[in-house]
Scaffold this active site. Structure first.
Site, PDB file in Angstrom:
ATOM      1  N   GLY A 162     -52.490 -15.561 -22.732  1.00 21.92           N
ATOM      2  CA  GLY A 162     -53.877 -15.008 -23.536  1.00 21.92           C
ATOM      3  C   GLY A 162     -53.438 -13.799 -24.282  1.00 21.92           C
ATOM      4  N   TYR A 163     -54.310 -12.788 -24.263  1.00 20.70           N
ATOM      5  CA  TYR A 163     -54.273 -11.687 -25.422  1.00 20.70           C
ATOM      6  C   TYR A 163     -53.002 -11.157 -25.415  1.00 20.70           C
ATOM      7  CZ  TYR A 163     -58.908 -12.694 -27.111  1.00 20.70           C
ATOM      8  OH  TYR A 163     -59.875 -13.404 -27.554  1.00 20.70           O
TER       9      TYR A 163
ATOM     10  N   THR B 254     -56.044  -9.894 -14.592  1.00 21.14           N
ATOM     11  CA  THR B 254     -56.469  -9.447 -13.180  1.00 21.14           C
ATOM     12  C   THR B 254     -57.767  -8.567 -13.173  1.00 21.14           C
ATOM     13  OG1 THR B 254     -55.066  -7.660 -14.202  1.00 21.14           O
ATOM     14  CG2 THR B 254     -53.657  -8.876 -12.752  1.00 21.14           C
TER      15      THR B 254
ATOM     16  N   ALA C 287     -52.664   5.091 -15.470  1.00 22.06           N
ATOM     17  CA  ALA C 287     -52.801   6.337 -16.000  1.00 22.06           C
ATOM     18  C   ALA C 287     -53.125   6.630 -17.532  1.00 22.06           C
ATOM     19  CB  ALA C 287     -51.794   7.074 -15.167  1.00 22.06           C
TER      20      ALA C 287
ATOM     21  N   CYS D 116     -59.381  -3.771 -20.461  1.00 21.86           N
ATOM     22  CA  CYS D 116     -58.643  -2.658 -19.827  1.00 21.86           C
ATOM     23  C   CYS D 116     -59.291  -1.521 -19.218  1.00 21.86           C
ATOM     24  CB  CYS D 116     -57.614  -2.593 -20.538  1.00 21.86           C
ATOM     25  SG  CYS D 116     -56.258  -3.916 -20.759  1.00 21.86           S
TER      26      CYS D 116
HETATM   27  C1  UDX Z   1     -53.814  -9.176 -19.907  1.00 25.53           C
HETATM   28  C2  UDX Z   1     -53.333  -8.784 -18.722  1.00 25.53           C
HETATM   29  O1  UDX Z   1     -52.253  -9.460 -18.428  1.00 25.53           O
HETATM   30  C3  UDX Z   1     -54.181  -8.009 -17.832  1.00 25.53           C
HETATM   31  O2  UDX Z   1     -53.589  -7.520 -16.788  1.00 25.53           O
HETATM   32  C4  UDX Z   1     -54.393  -6.691 -18.509  1.00 25.53           C
HETATM   33  O3  UDX Z   1     -55.440  -5.943 -17.852  1.00 25.53           O
HETATM   34  C5  UDX Z   1     -55.335  -7.236 -20.132  1.00 25.53           C
HETATM   35  O4  UDX Z   1     -54.566  -8.075 -20.588  1.00 25.53           O
HETATM   36  P1  UDX Z   1     -54.987 -10.750 -21.247  1.00 25.53           P
HETATM   37  O5  UDX Z   1     -53.655 -11.701 -21.645  1.00 25.53           O
HETATM   38  O6  UDX Z   1     -55.843 -10.281 -21.990  1.00 25.53           O
HETATM   39  O7  UDX Z   1     -54.841 -10.264 -19.556  1.00 25.53           O
HETATM   40  O8  UDX Z   1     -55.894 -12.123 -20.441  1.00 25.53           O
HETATM   41  P2  UDX Z   1     -56.447 -13.525 -20.890  1.00 25.53           P
HETATM   42  O9  UDX Z   1     -56.281 -13.417 -22.284  1.00 25.53           O
HETATM   43  O10 UDX Z   1     -57.455 -13.894 -20.039  1.00 25.53           O
HETATM   44  O11 UDX Z   1     -54.998 -14.450 -20.600  1.00 25.53           O
HETATM   45  C6  UDX Z   1     -54.601 -14.692 -19.129  1.00 25.53           C
HETATM   46  C7  UDX Z   1     -54.136 -16.235 -19.132  1.00 25.53           C
HETATM   47  O12 UDX Z   1     -53.506 -16.628 -18.000  1.00 25.53           O
HETATM   48  C8  UDX Z   1     -55.381 -17.207 -19.493  1.00 25.53           C
HETATM   49  O13 UDX Z   1     -55.040 -17.957 -20.735  1.00 25.53           O
HETATM   50  C9  UDX Z   1     -55.344 -18.142 -18.347  1.00 25.53           C
HETATM   51  O14 UDX Z   1     -55.771 -19.436 -18.551  1.00 25.53           O
HETATM   52  C10 UDX Z   1     -54.032 -17.834 -17.625  1.00 25.53           C
HETATM   53  N1  UDX Z   1     -53.883 -18.023 -16.240  1.00 25.53           N
HETATM   54  C11 UDX Z   1     -54.722 -17.562 -15.525  1.00 25.53           C
HETATM   55  C12 UDX Z   1     -52.925 -19.156 -15.852  1.00 25.53           C
HETATM   56  O15 UDX Z   1     -52.067 -19.513 -16.529  1.00 25.53           O
HETATM   57  N2  UDX Z   1     -52.833 -19.164 -14.474  1.00 25.53           N
HETATM   58  C13 UDX Z   1     -53.397 -18.615 -13.535  1.00 25.53           C
HETATM   59  O16 UDX Z   1     -53.510 -18.799 -12.455  1.00 25.53           O
HETATM   60  C14 UDX Z   1     -54.531 -17.852 -13.934  1.00 25.53           C
HETATM   61  C1  UDX Z   2     -56.239  -0.481 -24.573  1.00 25.23           C
HETATM   62  C2  UDX Z   2     -55.062   0.465 -24.838  1.00 25.23           C
HETATM   63  O1  UDX Z   2     -55.323   1.508 -25.926  1.00 25.23           O
HETATM   64  C3  UDX Z   2     -53.701  -0.285 -24.866  1.00 25.23           C
HETATM   65  O2  UDX Z   2     -52.675   0.828 -24.878  1.00 25.23           O
HETATM   66  C4  UDX Z   2     -53.495  -1.032 -23.693  1.00 25.23           C
HETATM   67  O3  UDX Z   2     -52.451  -1.760 -23.472  1.00 25.23           O
HETATM   68  C5  UDX Z   2     -54.992  -2.000 -23.323  1.00 25.23           C
HETATM   69  O4  UDX Z   2     -55.776  -1.076 -23.395  1.00 25.23           O
HETATM   70  P1  UDX Z   2     -57.527  -2.266 -26.185  1.00 25.23           P
HETATM   71  O5  UDX Z   2     -58.657  -1.980 -25.175  1.00 25.23           O
HETATM   72  O6  UDX Z   2     -57.034  -3.427 -26.856  1.00 25.23           O
HETATM   73  O7  UDX Z   2     -56.215  -1.129 -25.698  1.00 25.23           O
HETATM   74  O8  UDX Z   2     -58.135  -1.298 -27.702  1.00 25.23           O
HETATM   75  P2  UDX Z   2     -58.508   0.320 -27.696  1.00 25.23           P
HETATM   76  O9  UDX Z   2     -57.834   0.452 -29.258  1.00 25.23           O
HETATM   77  O10 UDX Z   2     -57.588   1.187 -26.888  1.00 25.23           O
HETATM   78  O11 UDX Z   2     -59.988   0.547 -27.665  1.00 25.23           O
HETATM   79  C6  UDX Z   2     -60.675   0.357 -26.592  1.00 25.23           C
HETATM   80  C7  UDX Z   2     -62.251   0.748 -26.780  1.00 25.23           C
HETATM   81  O12 UDX Z   2     -62.288   1.913 -27.221  1.00 25.23           O
HETATM   82  C8  UDX Z   2     -62.676  -0.218 -27.964  1.00 25.23           C
HETATM   83  O13 UDX Z   2     -63.942  -0.668 -27.522  1.00 25.23           O
HETATM   84  C9  UDX Z   2     -62.622   0.989 -28.899  1.00 25.23           C
HETATM   85  O14 UDX Z   2     -63.608   0.716 -30.089  1.00 25.23           O
HETATM   86  C10 UDX Z   2     -62.900   2.125 -28.264  1.00 25.23           C
HETATM   87  N1  UDX Z   2     -62.702   3.547 -28.984  1.00 25.23           N
HETATM   88  C11 UDX Z   2     -61.499   3.685 -29.387  1.00 25.23           C
HETATM   89  C12 UDX Z   2     -63.578   4.299 -29.226  1.00 25.23           C
HETATM   90  O15 UDX Z   2     -64.678   4.464 -28.935  1.00 25.23           O
HETATM   91  N2  UDX Z   2     -63.068   5.559 -29.740  1.00 25.23           N
HETATM   92  C13 UDX Z   2     -61.938   5.940 -30.149  1.00 25.23           C
HETATM   93  O16 UDX Z   2     -61.700   6.878 -30.579  1.00 25.23           O
HETATM   94  C14 UDX Z   2     -60.914   4.628 -29.910  1.00 25.23           C
END
Ligand code: UDX
Ligand code: UDX
Length: 457
Positions: free
Chosen positions: A12-13, A92, A222, A276
């Protein structure tokens, strides 16, 4: 232990970009990413401009490493067996049913991963929690791993990912810190060293922080909670600015110039989204309640409450701007992703604002440069199913929505435009002429035009 093969479960991401960068920086290690979803693996092996994750710079990294030492495969069993080190990067999400529903993290995917690792392992493994997990999850994982495996030693490390979407590749290249939590036993410390050695290929040693497993697990929750709290703090003040005549951008600048506070994450907005922040804070709140820390739980819950308040306030601004009645009025939502430079829309404010406007009777048009119509509809469907609404009610609501591939068609004959994502291209539209007939509500404060309604001004 010398690491020659890494396997990552979850493409995933997080799993995709992180493993692409490890492979790029460690050409002597084979890195294979597996996933339960064969479509995703097919896409990772497909055209570079159609990878399942859009991230600036990612295609270039994949281009260099794929087929050399970076592989995407459906063969979970063989790749677990072959690897000395296994990353778990499955999602998760927040639990939707059972104990802790709506708050606790749903660990079913991570537990399924652990069961697979236990089933297919024939030699010792270092198992790494990459997914964000509640503190003390490693205990549960260890239990599952050891259930069926005799004579195999599993060492569990916590190595949370701090990358932010949209800047993932830069964040991975130049991380502020890499956090590795391991057991204080000799084998725990050997495993920590093996992972430190991997990151040390490109991250300066002083930025690699080693701790015990529990500190590492909790540090991720945190950190996200502290970041989100800054946004909710500034967003709460944006409401006060609107009442008092203060300007939130000026306030953010003035506050952020204090070096003890710093300028980052003080940008007022329609509310934070992403996979997240909300999930991790709810998880933190749940943990605090579990340990009987009611006041601490309440403190962090406030961050989510202000975020919900801000999203509602934004929808209400549009409704008020149209005279308090949006029945059958066309309103355009510009931007669906939760921030710019990503195709990810998980928990995007756009989903909730659109829901509120459709509830109020509006006809919604949506344009986003990266998120397609299918995804937009499925985001809303998921929200409505969770309410729960019947299929019939959902179809009725979907009939109030139209998605467009270009902004001009999307805004045509619209009575109001809400800017939900700060995409750069939005800044260049001809707002001078658009604003003559259309109400513009800017949820990202990216426009400076005087007739635009902004946040906190
Ligand atoms: C991640 C982190 O792992 C998560 O805990 C965090 O809070 C957000 O970022 P992310 O990579 O963003 O998750 O999630 P996603 O893009 O949904 O990718 C997870 C991948 O795991 C999916 O491609 C899904 O198909 C795969 N998956 C899920 C498996 O291969 N096996 C499973 O049992 C469940
Ligand atoms: C976040 C954490 O930054 C990263 O460290 C962790 O691993 C995953 O969660 P992400 O959710 O990918 O990353 O993006 P982030 O840049 O943190 O932005 C989260 C949200 O807050 C977005 O919707 C963004 O637009 C918003 N945001 C961010 C604001 O509204 N104002 C700000 O000043 C910064």
């Amino acid at each position: 232990m010398q690491i020659k093969n890494i396997c990552c479960i979850g493409a995933g991401y997080v799993g995709g970009p992180t493993m692409a960068v490890i492979a790029l920086k460690c050409p002597n290690i084979n890195v294979t990413v597996v996933d339960a979803n064969p479509e995703k693996i097919k896409a990772w092996n497909g055209l570079l401009d159609e990878l399942p994750v859009y991230e600036p710079g990612l295609a270039e990294v994949v281009k260099e490493a794929r087929g050399r030492n970076l592989f995407f495969s459906n063969d979970i069993a063989a790749n677990i067996e072959k690897a000395e080190m296994i990353f778990m990067a499955v999602n998760t999400p927040t639990k939707t049913e059972g104990e802790g529903a709506g708050m606790a993290a749903d660990l079913r995917y991570i537990e399924a991963c652990a069961r697979d690792i236990s089933k297919y392992s024939k030699s010792d493994k270092i198992v790494i929690e990459k997914s964000t997990l509640p503190v003390r999850t490693a205990e549960k994982i260890k239990e599952i791993l050891e259930e069926n495996s005799i004579d195999i030693h599993f060492e569990i490390l916590s190595n949370p990912e701090f990358l932010a979407e949209g800047t993932a590749i830069q964040d991975l290249f130049k991380s502020d810190r890499v956090l590795i939590g391991g057991d204080e036993t000799e084998s725990g410390q050997n495993a920590v060293k093996a992972l430190v050695d991997i990151y040390a290929n490109w991250i300066p040693k002083e930025k690699i922080l080693t701790t015990n497993v529990w500190s590492s697990e909790l540090a991720k929750l945190a950190s996200n909670a502290m970041l989100a709290k800054r946004i909710s703090s500034i967003n709460s003040l944006s409401a006060l600015c609107e009442k008092t005549g203060a300007n939130i951008d000026e306030l953010s600048k003035a506050i952020g110039m204090d070096h003890r506070i710093g300028p980052y994450f003080l940008k007022a907005s329609v509310g934070f989204g992403g996979s997240c922040f909300q999930k991790d804070i709810l998880n933190l709140v749940y943990l605090c309640k579990y340990y009987g820390l009611e006041e601490v739980a309440e403190y962090w819950h406030g961050v989510i409450k202000i975020n919900d308040y801000q999203k509602n306030r934004f929808a209400q601004k549009i409704i008020d701007g149209l005279g308090g009645d949006v029945e059958r009025k066309k309103i355009t939502i510009l931007g669906w992703s939760f921030k710019k430079d990503t195709n990810d829309s998980r928990e995007s404010a756009a989903i909730y604002v659109t829901h509120s406007l459709i509830e109020a009777g509006a006809q919604i048009a949506v344009y986003d440069p990266m998120v397609d119509a299918q995804k937009i509809k499925s985001d809303l469907k998921i929200l409505w199913e969770s309410k729960p609404l019947s299929e019939n009610e959902i179809q009725k609501k979907l009939a109030c929505l139209e998605c467009f591939d270009d902004y001009r068609s999307a805004i045509q004959e619209s009575q109001a435009i809400g800017i939900l994502t700060e995409w750069d291209e939005f800044k260049d539209y001809s707002w001078e002429s658009i604003s003559q007939n259309t109400l513009i509500v800017d949820g990202r404060n990216i426009l400076n035009h005087k007739s635009v309604i902004s946040i906190g001004k």
